[in-house]
Write a protein that holds these residues in place. Structure first.
Motif, PDB file in Angstrom:
ATOM      1  N   VAL A 116       0.846  -1.200   0.000  1.00 56.52           N
ATOM      2  CA  VAL A 116       0.000   0.000   0.000  1.00 56.52           C
ATOM      3  C   VAL A 116       0.878   1.246   0.000  1.00 56.52           C
ATOM      4  O   VAL A 116       0.651   2.187  -0.767  1.00 56.52           O
ATOM      5  N   ARG A 117       1.894   1.253   0.844  1.00 59.45           N
ATOM      6  CA  ARG A 117       2.799   2.414   0.925  1.00 59.45           C
ATOM      7  C   ARG A 117       3.459   2.682  -0.435  1.00 59.45           C
ATOM      8  O   ARG A 117       3.531   3.815  -0.896  1.00 59.45           O
ATOM      9  N   GLU A 118       3.896   1.610  -1.074  1.00 64.33           N
ATOM     10  CA  GLU A 118       4.573   1.767  -2.375  1.00 64.33           C
ATOM     11  C   GLU A 118       3.605   2.328  -3.429  1.00 64.33           C
ATOM     12  O   GLU A 118       3.952   3.232  -4.189  1.00 64.33           O
ATOM     13  N   ALA A 119       2.370   1.792  -3.438  1.00 71.06           N
ATOM     14  CA  ALA A 119       1.391   2.233  -4.447  1.00 71.06           C
ATOM     15  C   ALA A 119       0.968   3.680  -4.210  1.00 71.06           C
ATOM     16  O   ALA A 119       0.835   4.465  -5.158  1.00 71.06           O
ATOM     17  N   VAL A 120       0.769   4.048  -2.943  1.00 68.61           N
ATOM     18  CA  VAL A 120       0.288   5.404  -2.625  1.00 68.61           C
ATOM     19  C   VAL A 120       1.372   6.441  -2.880  1.00 68.61           C
ATOM     20  O   VAL A 120       1.086   7.541  -3.368  1.00 68.61           O
ATOM     21  N   THR A 121       2.630   6.106  -2.574  1.00 67.02           N
ATOM     22  CA  THR A 121       3.708   7.094  -2.748  1.00 67.02           C
ATOM     23  C   THR A 121       3.948   7.451  -4.219  1.00 67.02           C
ATOM     24  O   THR A 121       4.536   8.483  -4.525  1.00 67.02           O
ATOM     25  N   LYS A 122       3.466   6.582  -5.130  1.00 68.62           N
ATOM     26  CA  LYS A 122       3.547   6.928  -6.564  1.00 68.62           C
ATOM     27  C   LYS A 122       2.571   8.045  -6.917  1.00 68.62           C
ATOM     28  O   LYS A 122       2.738   8.744  -7.920  1.00 68.62           O
ATOM     29  N   ILE A 123       1.524   8.204  -6.103  1.00 68.55           N
ATOM     30  CA  ILE A 123       0.484   9.212  -6.363  1.00 68.55           C
ATOM     31  C   ILE A 123       0.681  10.446  -5.481  1.00 68.55           C
ATOM     32  O   ILE A 123       0.459  11.578  -5.914  1.00 68.55           O
ATOM     33  N   LEU A 124       1.119  10.225  -4.245  1.00 67.86           N
ATOM     34  CA  LEU A 124       1.226  11.292  -3.244  1.00 67.86           C
ATOM     35  C   LEU A 124       2.466  12.157  -3.479  1.00 67.86           C
ATOM     36  O   LEU A 124       3.588  11.654  -3.476  1.00 67.86           O
ATOM     37  N   LYS A 125       2.247  13.443  -3.705  1.00 67.73           N
ATOM     38  CA  LYS A 125       3.347  14.412  -3.848  1.00 67.73           C
ATOM     39  C   LYS A 125       3.018  15.619  -2.969  1.00 67.73           C
ATOM     40  O   LYS A 125       1.833  15.927  -2.752  1.00 67.73           O
ATOM     41  N   PRO A 126       4.034  16.345  -2.456  1.00 71.12           N
ATOM     42  CA  PRO A 126       3.732  17.515  -1.611  1.00 71.12           C
ATOM     43  C   PRO A 126       2.892  18.535  -2.379  1.00 71.12           C
ATOM     44  O   PRO A 126       3.240  18.914  -3.500  1.00 71.12           O
ATOM     45  N   ASP A 127       1.768  18.942  -1.784  1.00 70.61           N
ATOM     46  CA  ASP A 127       0.865  19.890  -2.454  1.00 70.61           C
ATOM     47  C   ASP A 127       0.189  20.773  -1.395  1.00 70.61           C
ATOM     48  O   ASP A 127      -0.977  20.563  -1.038  1.00 70.61           O
ATOM     49  N   PRO A 128       0.937  21.759  -0.877  1.00 70.93           N
ATOM     50  CA  PRO A 128       0.383  22.623   0.185  1.00 70.93           C
ATOM     51  C   PRO A 128      -0.904  23.334  -0.239  1.00 70.93           C
ATOM     52  O   PRO A 128      -1.815  23.528   0.582  1.00 70.93           O
ATOM     53  N   LYS A 129      -0.983  23.708  -1.509  1.00 69.56           N
ATOM     54  CA  LYS A 129      -2.177  24.419  -1.992  1.00 69.56           C
ATOM     55  C   LYS A 129      -3.428  23.533  -1.878  1.00 69.56           C
ATOM     56  O   LYS A 129      -4.491  23.972  -1.441  1.00 69.56           O
ATOM     57  N   LEU A 130      -3.289  22.257  -2.287  1.00 71.63           N
ATOM     58  CA  LEU A 130      -4.415  21.324  -2.184  1.00 71.63           C
ATOM     59  C   LEU A 130      -4.765  21.073  -0.720  1.00 71.63           C
ATOM     60  O   LEU A 130      -5.944  21.018  -0.355  1.00 71.63           O
ATOM     61  N   ALA A 131      -3.747  20.952   0.130  1.00 78.88           N
ATOM     62  CA  ALA A 131      -3.989  20.737   1.570  1.00 78.88           C
ATOM     63  C   ALA A 131      -4.764  21.916   2.154  1.00 78.88           C
ATOM     64  O   ALA A 131      -5.701  21.728   2.945  1.00 78.88           O
ATOM     65  N   ASP A 132      -4.398  23.144   1.775  1.00 71.33           N
ATOM     66  CA  ASP A 132      -5.118  24.334   2.256  1.00 71.33           C
ATOM     67  C   ASP A 132      -6.581  24.299   1.813  1.00 71.33           C
ATOM     68  O   ASP A 132      -7.486  24.619   2.594  1.00 71.33           O
ATOM     69  N   PHE A 133      -6.789  23.900   0.559  1.00 69.62           N
ATOM     70  CA  PHE A 133      -8.154  23.835   0.017  1.00 69.62           C
ATOM     71  C   PHE A 133      -9.010  22.823   0.794  1.00 69.62           C
ATOM     72  O   PHE A 133     -10.142  23.108   1.189  1.00 69.62           O
ATOM     73  N   ILE A 134      -8.454  21.630   1.029  1.00 68.61           N
ATOM     74  CA  ILE A 134      -9.205  20.585   1.741  1.00 68.61           C
ATOM     75  C   ILE A 134      -9.473  21.022   3.182  1.00 68.61           C
ATOM     76  O   ILE A 134     -10.587  20.850   3.697  1.00 68.61           O
ATOM     77  N   GLU A 135      -8.461  21.596   3.822  1.00 68.84           N
ATOM     78  CA  GLU A 135      -8.632  22.094   5.197  1.00 68.84           C
ATOM     79  C   GLU A 135      -9.739  23.138   5.271  1.00 68.84           C
ATOM     80  O   GLU A 135     -10.569  23.142   6.179  1.00 68.84           O
TER      81      GLU A 135
END
Length: 611
Positions: free
Chosen positions: A267-286
């Motif tokens: 799971v970690r390997e599969a997710v890390t292929k998609i997950l990249k740092p995105d502060p703007k998206l994090a702000d939007f979701i928050e």
């Protein structure tokens, strides 16, 4: 028989328009020639299984025609073939039900003796299931074009599996499908492009699976064109999970690092292929998740979503208001109708209202018969249908092409995998016709009284569970005067509520712990599907007993009579759904108690030695 559409193409040579056309033509052909297809299906099933023990025992003698089959073979329930099922489960490999080897058992959400039913299946059934899946999106494309240009965010999960003493796997039908090469190694198809990597779906830990699927869905939020789960209850559980864990998910998106609680390496390997740092998206979701109201949260976080794909027929209809709230009234789409016994059909008008959903049975899936039923006029939506049929009742069964508009029927199937004239237990109403194939509204599962998720509890089971619990009241000289029940969905996960009116003869007060013991005793007495929902899936909350004032059930009867019920025929409903009745009961509650812990549950049947 019409040729089923095949899919073996690579992305570069994939012709979507041609694939859609083939699928729609297949539906057109099999519904136009429904009766001929059904005759051929029955003949094929009976000829290939001519020498199996079960058919020989009943004296079919190799006949493959419909008339002899109907005269010779009895209409059955699970209990009738339980001895054969047990032999197969215990390792007997002779052709008992099917000439082809039983590849595994699919565990039904219906129960027998408190345990999941075991439905035999054969390898080729995966082809039939895949065929039905391949028809869904070509139908959908007629109503919502362009779905190939983005992704589907579906929350899909596997459940616990067990091995029978004979070594066969026993697991839910969807777990079987997701673990098959048909799903894991599926050929290129823009319609099966999901936000969740296979590894997250196949993760056995429900927390890690849910967390990682939500995280991937949020990371790809602009690509999402449709969202869903199998059942409405499962989709709402995902939203509630998001409500609880959005700050952790935002942290992962902001930093591009995966929460250490996700420990599954694949799971970690599969997710890390998609997950990249995105502060703007994090702000939007928050910003969105931090607002006081979560109304429309689906369209706020996934703005390109066109519809919610979940089953909202039958007991799942109770979730419609909640889905409307979270989705801002997006269309709720029920695409297909299936069970552990066999896959049945699909919805050819997917954007219809949930109350108008009808399913067209695909005649190649199995041989279908229909037993006419009469609806009970009660407070619950259950239909009581007797287990055994006399000869006259057996003669009333009609074929797919002969059902009548507006009539309600219980579905009876004969499958390629070894079920012959098997009563599925679903009650359907004929709503319309597609060419010469009927379209059915799903009315209910017969005899079901309470349901939260995939659990199904009937009146007899509830009565026995309550009876077991009452032993705790004996030392206090207390009796149960009356009771009813309710599936409470006001909090998540939903839970069973029992309203008890007591007759107290003793002078010793009953301690709260005794009522808590009663709650647990009821849960321990309920079927394995319910207990799995409590223990493993966490899809059902602790059972609650509410003690009501004396005279409450007299008030309930008065209210029912005021609505037109006959005083002579009135009997206390063992399950209530009607909001004013629930309000009346809640207004007279004097105390409330919850089950103090989870009931016992392990995968597999009690009599099996765990492998």
């Amino acid at each position: 028989m019409p040729e089923a559409p095949k899919n073996t193409l690579k992305p570069t040579e994939y012709n979507l328009a041609e694939k859609n056309k083939e699928a729609l033509q297949f539906i057109e052909d099999v519904t136009t020639n429904a009766d001929d297809v059904q005759k051929r299906v029955l003949s094929e099933i009976l000829s290939r299984n001519a020498h199996v023990e079960y058919l020989q025992k009943h004296g079919l003698n190799g006949h493959t025609d419909r008339e002899t089959f109907k005269k010779t073979m009895p209409v059955i329930t699970y209990e009738d073939i339980q001895p054969e099922i047990s032999r197969i489960a215990n390792g007997d490999k002779s052709p008992i039900l099917s000439s082809q080897p039983i590849s595994e058992f699919l565990t039904s959400s219906g129960t027998s003796g408190g345990e999941r039913k075991l439905m035999p299946t054969i390898e080729e059934e995966l082809d039939r299931r895949s065929l039905l899946y391949s028809l869904l999106m070509p139908v959908m494309n007629q109503f919502v074009p362009g779905l190939d240009k983005g992704k589907g965010m579906y929350f899909l999960f596997i459940k616990a599996e067990a091995k029978t003493p004979g070594g066969l796997v026993a697991r839910p039908v969807l777990t079987s499908y997701y673990k098959s090469t048909h799903f894991k190694d599926r050929p290129y198809d823009p319609y099966t492009n999901y936000t969740s990597p296979n590894e997250t779906i196949l993760c056995p830990d429900s927390y890690q699976s849910m967390y990682s699927q939500l995280l991937c869905g949020l990371c790809q939020h602009k690509e999402v064109l449709r969202v869903g789960a199998v059942f409405a209850s499962g989709f709402i559980r995902a939203i509630k999970f998001l409500e609880k864990h959005w700050s952790l998910l935002c942290h992962d998106i902001r930093t591009g690092t995966l929460d250490p609680r996700i420990t599954d390496p694949s799971v970690r390997e599969a997710v890390t292929k998609i997950l990249k740092p995105d502060p703007k998206l994090a702000d939007f979701i928050e910003s969105e998740c931090g607002k006081e109201s979560w109304q429309g949260i689906i369209t706020r976080l996934w703005p390109n979503t066109k519809y919610v794909d979940v089953i909202v027929t039958g007991t799942m209809s109770q979730y419609i208001p909640t889905l409307d709230y979270y989705s801002n009234g997006l269309p709720l789409v029920c695409t297909m109708y299936a069970s552990s016994e066999c896959y049945f059909g699909l919805n050819l008008n997917p954007l219809c209202k949930p109350s108008e959903v009808s399913y067209t049975l695909i005649p190649t899936m199995a041989y279908f018969e229909f037993l006419p039923v009469q609806r009970n006029n009660g407070v619950t939506n259950s239909i009581n249908v007797s287990k055994s049929l006399n000869e006259k009742e057996q003669q009333k069964l009609v074929d797919l092409a002969d059902v009548r508009l507006g009539q309600e029927y219980e579905l009876v199937v004969t499958t390629y995998a070894g079920l012959y004239r098997y009563r599925v237990g679903d009650v359907l109403r004929v709503a319309a016709f597609k060419n010469n194939a009927p379209q059915f509204n799903f009315i209910c599962r017969k005899n079901v009284c309470l349901s939260i998720d995939s659990d199904k509890t009937d009146e007899v089971e509830l009565q026995n569970a309550v009876k077991n619990a009452l032993a705790h009241l004996v030392p206090f000289d207390a009796n149960l005067a009356e009771y009813t029940s309710y599936a409470d969905l006001s909090i998540s996960p939903g839970h069973y509520v029992l309203y008890w009116e007591l007759s107290l003869k003793g002078s010793t007060p009953i301690p709260p712990s005794v009522f808590e013991d009663c709650c647990l005793a009821i849960e321990e007495s309920l079927n394995s599907v319910y207990r799995q929902g409590r223990v493993s899936d966490k899809s059902i909350g602790p059972l609650e007993i509410k003690i009501v004032e004396n005279g409450t059930f007299d008030k309930l009867m008065d209210y029912a009579i005021s609505l037109g019920a006959s005083i002579n025929q009135y009997k206390t409903p063992r399950c209530v759904k009607f909001a004013p009745i629930v309000e009346l009961l809640n207004s007279r509650v004097v105390s409330s108690y919850f089950s103090p812990k989870c009931p016992k549950w392990v995968p597999g049947h009690k009599q099996w030695v765990q492998q």
